[in-house]
Design an enzyme around this catalytic site. Structure first.
Site, mmCIF file in Angstrom:
data_model
loop_
_atom_site.group_PDB
_atom_site.id
_atom_site.type_symbol
_atom_site.label_atom_id
_atom_site.label_comp_id
_atom_site.label_asym_id
_atom_site.label_seq_id
_atom_site.Cartn_x
_atom_site.Cartn_y
_atom_site.Cartn_z
ATOM 1 N N ARG A 1 5.346 -18.432 82.751
ATOM 2 C CA ARG A 1 3.948 -18.229 82.359
ATOM 3 C C ARG A 1 3.619 -19.165 81.211
ATOM 4 O O ARG A 1 4.221 -19.089 80.147
ATOM 5 C CB ARG A 1 3.714 -16.774 81.948
ATOM 6 C CG ARG A 1 2.325 -16.516 81.411
ATOM 7 C CD ARG A 1 2.108 -15.077 81.011
ATOM 8 N NE ARG A 1 0.799 -14.926 80.388
ATOM 9 C CZ ARG A 1 0.602 -14.440 79.166
ATOM 10 N NH1 ARG A 1 1.625 -14.016 78.442
ATOM 11 N NH2 ARG A 1 -0.599 -14.377 78.659
ATOM 12 N N GLU B 1 4.551 -10.169 78.397
ATOM 13 C CA GLU B 1 5.215 -10.549 77.145
ATOM 14 C C GLU B 1 5.970 -9.354 76.571
ATOM 15 O O GLU B 1 5.431 -8.246 76.558
ATOM 16 C CB GLU B 1 4.220 -11.029 76.071
ATOM 17 C CG GLU B 1 3.593 -12.362 76.338
ATOM 18 C CD GLU B 1 2.637 -12.775 75.223
ATOM 19 O OE1 GLU B 1 2.825 -12.340 74.072
ATOM 20 O OE2 GLU B 1 1.669 -13.507 75.522
ATOM 21 N N ASN C 1 1.327 -7.026 77.435
ATOM 22 C CA ASN C 1 2.123 -7.610 76.346
ATOM 23 C C ASN C 1 2.473 -6.465 75.395
ATOM 24 O O ASN C 1 1.586 -5.916 74.740
ATOM 25 C CB ASN C 1 1.313 -8.675 75.589
ATOM 26 C CG ASN C 1 1.028 -9.895 76.430
ATOM 27 O OD1 ASN C 1 1.482 -9.979 77.570
ATOM 28 N ND2 ASN C 1 0.286 -10.846 75.884
ATOM 29 N N TYR D 1 4.988 -5.049 72.272
ATOM 30 C CA TYR D 1 5.934 -5.348 71.194
ATOM 31 C C TYR D 1 6.375 -4.084 70.473
ATOM 32 O O TYR D 1 7.530 -3.943 70.097
ATOM 33 C CB TYR D 1 5.336 -6.365 70.226
ATOM 34 C CG TYR D 1 5.212 -7.722 70.884
ATOM 35 C CD1 TYR D 1 4.053 -8.093 71.567
ATOM 36 C CD2 TYR D 1 6.290 -8.599 70.895
ATOM 37 C CE1 TYR D 1 3.953 -9.312 72.212
ATOM 38 C CE2 TYR D 1 6.206 -9.829 71.533
ATOM 39 C CZ TYR D 1 5.035 -10.171 72.196
ATOM 40 O OH TYR D 1 4.950 -11.373 72.841
ATOM 41 N N HIS E 1 -5.507 -18.857 76.182
ATOM 42 C CA HIS E 1 -4.576 -18.270 75.211
ATOM 43 C C HIS E 1 -4.977 -18.752 73.820
ATOM 44 O O HIS E 1 -4.193 -19.340 73.084
ATOM 45 C CB HIS E 1 -3.132 -18.660 75.539
ATOM 46 C CG HIS E 1 -2.109 -17.705 74.963
ATOM 47 N ND1 HIS E 1 -1.169 -17.051 75.732
ATOM 48 C CD2 HIS E 1 -1.870 -17.321 73.681
ATOM 49 C CE1 HIS E 1 -0.389 -16.311 74.936
ATOM 50 N NE2 HIS E 1 -0.803 -16.454 73.708
ATOM 51 N N GLU F 1 -4.896 -11.377 75.867
ATOM 52 C CA GLU F 1 -5.151 -10.480 74.742
ATOM 53 C C GLU F 1 -6.558 -10.608 74.142
ATOM 54 O O GLU F 1 -6.738 -11.009 72.976
ATOM 55 C CB GLU F 1 -4.098 -10.691 73.650
ATOM 56 C CG GLU F 1 -2.694 -10.484 74.143
ATOM 57 C CD GLU F 1 -1.682 -10.361 73.014
ATOM 58 O OE1 GLU F 1 -2.007 -10.637 71.866
ATOM 59 O OE2 GLU F 1 -0.538 -9.950 73.309
#
Ligand SMILES: N=[N+]=NCCCCNC(=O)[C@@H]1[C@H]2[C@H](O)[C@@H](O)[C@H](O)[C@@H](CO)[C@@H]12
Length: 453
Positions: free
Chosen positions: A74, A361, A295, A297, A118, A163
């Site tokens: 990606r 991600e 994504n 985290y 992005h 995002e």
């Protein structure tokens, strides 16, 4: 723990974070060029001028991807390379780079997944209001169509936006990201126009597979972090519900269901009004998509209490206090809570059963040391191992999860943190541009080879 036979294993990067060559082959200026060159905005005054020099080293980097046996890669396309001023004729030399990149990926039997936005908005569009200007959504759709016309015969998986919450609320809300504006009303307008751009672009990417990539997280009270069965107070439960609406439903409800959560409309009404939400917009935003890219985290930990009064990153959260999690943290200070990923994926698979999911991600920054040509990044390896176990659990629980893309292939420009934060499974020595496979990369290669843990 073996994954489904067609499970996709990959890695992710983004144009401004790895390419460099910011003035080469007709590339125009982006808001991140402007922002990173503005004193005080990025740690150590770092910029993306050179980054990983991927623009010139992409063949060798694809060689590393092949060595890791990645099934997919990606990457993002820099809009300012394609349309230097964000509109008008395509810059053939800019498009040619991605043409060559895609052909090299296909030759290495790696599926190219292209993200169209992005965060590197052409500065010329920001000069006309950027994402606060509704017209930018239409410029984005034209840009997406131009790229798809050229690459759509070989690129079959497209992410429109990466995002939008970060683009809107860190870019126009608290100003921590480019363009560095600080106005909650502008942030909410930008979020809407980003979604409009997503919907307009999505229709022009067919017959490709289309996804929207969001930063999302399970929103938990401190007690729930370690104990999923913990029952929050009514006030804490309301705080959790509100932040889940602002962080995740603000984007996925319009895109998948064609509706805005009431909490978002109320926040907009109190922050600049809702005039920017025109009749018919939600139908345009609600273009059919195939996948949601997640994504992840860390969880978002909240409880009721005095909000961050002027925190324009979270308009509508006045009665919510952001709390710490009782967990170890990465070099970013982000709490390490692996089961947050399975809790999130299972929740989203229930809330949006119409679409598939992909982890687009997941990764961690830790300080790395190169010793004898190796990087023994045990912390990063443990982070990835723990999170992949949760991905497996989500699949077992029935989530329609298509793949996992590690963030990131390479150490790279970590936005306002510059180069001091390293997310790569491949170490980059920036002065020499030498790449070294970290232990986490060697481990990931073995995970891919056995399709599991
Ligand atoms: N308040 N607050 N919240 C801040 C939440 C921001 C979360 N950051 C991300 O998700 C970014 C994502 C990005 O795609 C990539 O380009 C970045 O390099 C990674 C690592 O940072 C992650």
């Amino acid at each position: 723990m073996i994954f489904p036979e067609d499970f996709v294993w990959g890695a992710a990067t983004a144009s401004y974070q790895i390419e460099g060559a910011v003035k080469e082959d007709g590339r125009g200026q982006s808001i991140w060029d402007t922002f990173s060159h503005t004193p005080g905005k990025v740690v150590d005054g770092d910029t993306g001028d050179v980054a990983c020099d991927h623009y010139h080293r992409y063949k060798d980097d694809i060689g590393l991807m092949r060595e890791l046996r990645l099934g997919a890669y990606r990457f993002s396309i820099a809009w300012p390379r394609i349309q230097p001023d964000g509109a008008g004729p395509v810059n053939p030399r800019g498009l040619a780079f991605y043409d060559k990149l895609v052909d090299e990926l296909l030759a290495a039997e790696i599926s190219p997944y292209a993200t169209l936005y992005h965060w590197d908005l052409p500065q010329a569009l920001e000069d006309r209001g950027g994402w606060t200007n509704r017209d930018t959504a239409y410029r984005f759709a034209d840009y997406a169509a131009a790229v798809h016309d050229r690459l759509g015969d070989r690129v079959h998986t497209w992410a429109t936006l990466n995002e939008p919450w970060v683009s809107a609320y860190l870019g126009y809300g608290n100003g921590v990201h480019a363009p560095g504006r600080r106005d909650p009303a502008e942030a909410m307008r930008s979020a809407h126009h980003l979604l409009l751009g997503h919907g307009l672009a999505a229709r022009r990417l067919r017959p490709g597979t289309v996804m929207l990539v969001v930063n999302s997280a399970p929103v938990l009270t401190p007690a729930q972090v370690g104990d999923p069965s913990a029952v929050p107070s009514e006030a804490d439960a309301a705080a959790v519900h509100r932040i889940h609406a602002l962080l995740t439903r603000q984007f996925l409800d319009p895109a998948v269901h064609g509706t805005y959560p009431a909490e978002v409309l109320e926040a907009a009404a109190r922050n600049g009004g809702t005039e920017h939400i025109r009749d018919g917009d939600l139908a345009l935003i609600n273009a059919p998509i195939d996948l949601i890219g997640i994504n992840y985290y860390n969880p978002c930990v909240v409880e009721s209490g005095p909000g961050l009064p002027a925190d324009a990153a979270w308009p509508g959260s006045e009665d919510v206090r952001f709390a710490a999690a009782d967990a170890p943290t990465t070099a970013m200070g982000w709490p390490i809570v692996p089961d947050g990923l399975s809790r999130l994926l299972i929740r989203l698979s229930h809330d949006y059963p119409e679409v598939g999911l992909m982890v687009t991600e997941n990764g961690a920054a830790f300080d790395d040391v190169v010793e004898n040509g190796r990087v023994h990044d045990a912390d990063r390896l443990a982070y990835l191992d723990g999170h992949l176990r949760e991905v497996w659990r989500a699949v077992q629980a029935g989530a329609d999860l298509r793949g996992y893309l590690v963030w990131s292939l390479l150490d790279n420009f970590e936005w306002a943190e510059g180069y001091r934060r390293r997310f790569g499974i491949v170490h980059v020595d920036y002065p020499t541009q030498t790449r070294v496979l970290k232990d986490s990369a060697l481990w990931y290669r073995d995970v891919i080879a056995r399709n599991g843990l």
